[in-house]
Design a protein around this motif. Structure first.
Motif, mmCIF file in Angstrom:
data_model
loop_
_atom_site.group_PDB
_atom_site.id
_atom_site.type_symbol
_atom_site.label_atom_id
_atom_site.label_comp_id
_atom_site.label_asym_id
_atom_site.label_seq_id
_atom_site.Cartn_x
_atom_site.Cartn_y
_atom_site.Cartn_z
ATOM 1 N N CYS A 1 8.075 5.917 6.327
ATOM 2 C CA CYS A 1 8.977 5.500 5.249
ATOM 3 C C CYS A 1 9.072 3.980 5.172
ATOM 4 N N ASN A 2 8.886 3.321 6.321
ATOM 5 C CA ASN A 2 8.986 1.862 6.339
ATOM 6 C C ASN A 2 7.652 1.188 6.046
ATOM 7 N N ILE B 1 4.174 9.094 2.872
ATOM 8 C CA ILE B 1 3.051 8.157 2.996
ATOM 9 C C ILE B 1 3.407 6.733 2.575
ATOM 10 N N GLY B 2 4.437 6.575 1.756
ATOM 11 C CA GLY B 2 4.885 5.228 1.383
ATOM 12 C C GLY B 2 4.111 4.606 0.236
ATOM 13 N N TYR B 3 2.792 4.600 0.342
ATOM 14 C CA TYR B 3 1.971 4.012 -0.725
ATOM 15 C C TYR B 3 0.545 4.520 -0.581
ATOM 16 N N THR B 4 -0.251 4.347 -1.620
ATOM 17 C CA THR B 4 -1.689 4.622 -1.499
ATOM 18 C C THR B 4 -2.432 3.347 -1.888
ATOM 19 N N SER B 5 -3.715 3.292 -1.570
ATOM 20 C CA SER B 5 -4.485 2.110 -1.963
ATOM 21 C C SER B 5 -5.748 2.546 -2.691
ATOM 22 N N VAL B 6 -6.336 1.611 -3.413
ATOM 23 C CA VAL B 6 -7.561 1.935 -4.154
ATOM 24 C C VAL B 6 -8.703 1.024 -3.704
ATOM 25 N N ASP B 7 -9.925 1.535 -3.846
ATOM 26 C CA ASP B 7 -11.117 0.723 -3.561
ATOM 27 C C ASP B 7 -11.604 0.128 -4.873
ATOM 28 N N PHE B 8 -11.942 -1.141 -4.826
ATOM 29 C CA PHE B 8 -12.393 -1.795 -6.049
ATOM 30 C C PHE B 8 -13.909 -1.900 -6.091
ATOM 31 N N ASP B 9 -14.434 -1.950 -7.328
ATOM 32 C CA ASP B 9 -15.866 -2.156 -7.528
ATOM 33 C C ASP B 9 -16.219 -3.630 -7.347
ATOM 34 N N SER B 10 -15.254 -4.520 -7.611
ATOM 35 C CA SER B 10 -15.595 -5.953 -7.636
ATOM 36 C C SER B 10 -14.361 -6.810 -7.377
ATOM 37 N N GLU B 11 -14.603 -8.092 -7.127
ATOM 38 C CA GLU B 11 -13.499 -9.061 -6.965
ATOM 39 C C GLU B 11 -12.714 -9.203 -8.273
ATOM 40 N N ARG C 1 -0.462 1.147 -4.383
ATOM 41 C CA ARG C 1 0.356 1.904 -5.331
ATOM 42 C C ARG C 1 1.567 2.473 -4.609
ATOM 43 N N PRO C 2 2.731 1.841 -4.756
ATOM 44 C CA PRO C 2 3.923 2.359 -4.075
ATOM 45 C C PRO C 2 4.208 3.784 -4.548
#
Lengths: 179, 312
Positions: free
Chosen positions: B15-16, B185-195, B205-206
């Motif tokens: 949660c934190n 889980i608190g948040y998720t993250s994404v993988d990017f194709d580019s800078e 993503r909260p």
């Protein structure tokens, strides 16, 4: 169409097997109400059969047909979809009034998208799910079941029917017609 | 019992959870959406707040981006429209809570996201613009549809509503469990194709925003079930990629079936054989094919043609 023949042979099998039974079999018919978490209400019918000669008293086998036509799609623009399931459940206790059970379901869904422009989009897919619940039988012929279930197969946006979500809740009210 | 304790500990500790955000992420305190610094380059209401009588008749297209994205999502359309001298003014709206910091995003609701679209519309109406259309991508689409359902756009009914890969049903159905799994889980993250993507999309993503996303798509799904009536002056066009891993293609079906049109409106749907989510944005993606470029150009040309059609 194969599933209809499957269902038919299943009925025949049921009819055949309970005529052979020496002990009291149970054939319950009833109504099934389903709410998918964050999606539709789908309602319909369910039947379950059990006997000591057929898998044993703790196992119930049967089928359900539920549809959004008698739920969220009634008089609305929700997707009209029909779900056909075969299921087998295992009750953990012997003849208890409140009996926990686990149920395995397999079947398929057919959706009607209403317009030929969507003819190339899959409108059917197999279903496979597991339910955990409690069965409540206060007086013998009457049985109520409440459970939550999880669809192991869901659509992924690139194939299958998009309205198959993972979590759902079921309520069944059934009557043993052999009692 | 041990398992329960471990689960509870995991739950409490998670949660934190706050992600480790760097200054290279849009989520950090360094990078912000450029429209916050130079609104006149992005918003017609800031660029031409006092239009002449002739300019008031010009078609204005309010462009709303998707969840966790920024105004960048519509840069290619604006550049294309300028390059072909389309004669269309484009307002690239930055959704509320977006393009700022992780905390701003986390604390925002879908009503905040939507408020920027409505504010720009109101400013344009106030300034006297009479030919206003909307285009949305992904989550921008349900935000626009909700404005239509709640009759916020009554002063100047939209000329065109164009939806690119709208989301009503997510491809990843786990989103439906955001209220249950999210707090764990608190948040998720994404993988990017580019800078480039990293500069223009939130990396993290909260879970609170995932719940908001689930809420807006559920609300609009139910509104579509009851039926959303188009104003007589409004046409709608839906472009839906059929192999989209973000917005399930059934979203297109639900919108098409849920929009009530009449003999005055046109309601078009284009189910497009593509794997790209938001086919109108190709910059920053890996493995862009000639087919993707051709689809994008076709859609851009249709957007321009529709928006330039004589207003009813």
């Amino acid at each position: 169409m194969f599933i209809y023949s499957y269902l038919l042979s299943f009925f025949i099998f049921l009819a055949f097997s309970f005529t052979l039974c020496a002990t009291e079999p149970e054939l319950s018919l009833g109504l099934k109400f389903q709410k998918t978490h964050k999606l539709y209400y789908e309602n319909g019918i369910s039947a379950e059969y059990s006997s000591s000669a057929f898998l044993g008293d703790k196992f119930h086998s049967g089928f359900s047909i539920i549809t959004s036509r008698f739920g969220s799609a009634f008089n609305s623009n929700a997707i009209k979809q029909d779900i056909f399931l075969l299921h087998t459940s295992y009750s953990f206790l012997d003849k208890a009034i409140v009996n926990p059970f686990i149920k395995l379901n397999a079947g398929f869904i057919i959706a009607d998208y209403q317009d030929p422009v969507f003819d190339n989009i899959d409108n059917t897919m197999p279903l496979s799910s597991i339910d955990f619940g409690l069965s409540y039988s206060p007086t013998m012929p009457l049985k109520a079941q409440a459970s939550f279930g999880y669809n192991i197969i869901t659509s992924d946006g690139t194939s299958g029917v998009g309205t198959v979500y993972p979590l759902y809740f079921n309520f069944l009210i059934m009557w043993n017609i052999l009692k | 019992m041990k398992i329960l304790i471990i689960f509870l500990l995991l739950f409490i500790s998670s949660c934190n959870n706050t992600p480790s955000i760097t200054d290279q992420d849009l989520d950090g305190n360094l990078l912000f959406d450029p429209s916050l610094y130079e609104p006149e380059k992005y918003l017609v209401s800031a660029y031409k707040p006092n239009p002449s009588d002739q300019e008031k008749q010009m078609p204005v297209l309010i462009a709303a981006h998707g969840y966790s994205a920024t105004t960048f999502e519509w840069d290619e359309l604006r550049n294309y429209a300028d390059s072909v001298k389309s004669g269309i003014l484009i307002s690239q709206v930055l959704l509320g809570g977006h393009g700022r910091t992780y905390a701003d995003f986390k604390n925002s609701t879908w009503r905040d996201w939507q408020a920027s679209i409505l504010l720009e519309y109101k400013k344009l109406v106030q300034a006297g613009y009479t030919n206003i259309s909307f285009i949305g991508s992904s989550t921008g689409c349900p935000l626009i549809l909700n404005l239509l359902y709640e009759n916020y756009l009554f002063q100047i009914p939209p000329h065109q509503i164009i939806l690119i890969d709208p989301i009503i049903v997510p491809s990843n159905k786990i989103l439906s469990l955001a209220g249950i799994v999210g707090p764990m889980i608190g948040y998720t993250s994404v993988d990017f194709d580019s800078e480039l993507e990293r500069k223009h999309w939130y990396h993290y993503r909260p879970q609170e925003t995932l719940q908001e996303l689930l809420d807006i798509i559920t609300v609009v799904r139910q509104e579509l079930e009851s039926g959303i009536t188009l104003p007589t002056q409004t046409d709608i066009s839906i472009y839906k990629s059929t192999y989209d891993e973000v917005a399930d293609r059934i979203s297109g079906i639900l919108i098409y079936n849920g929009i009530k049109s009449n003999s005055f409106n046109s309601k078009d749907i284009y189910m497009i054989n593509s794997h790209v989510h938001v086919m109108t944005r190709l910059q920053g993606r890996n493995n862009v094919t000639d087919n993707d470029i051709s689809i994008q150009k076709n859609i851009f040309n249709q957007i321009i043609e529709k928006t330039n059609k004589t207003k009813k």
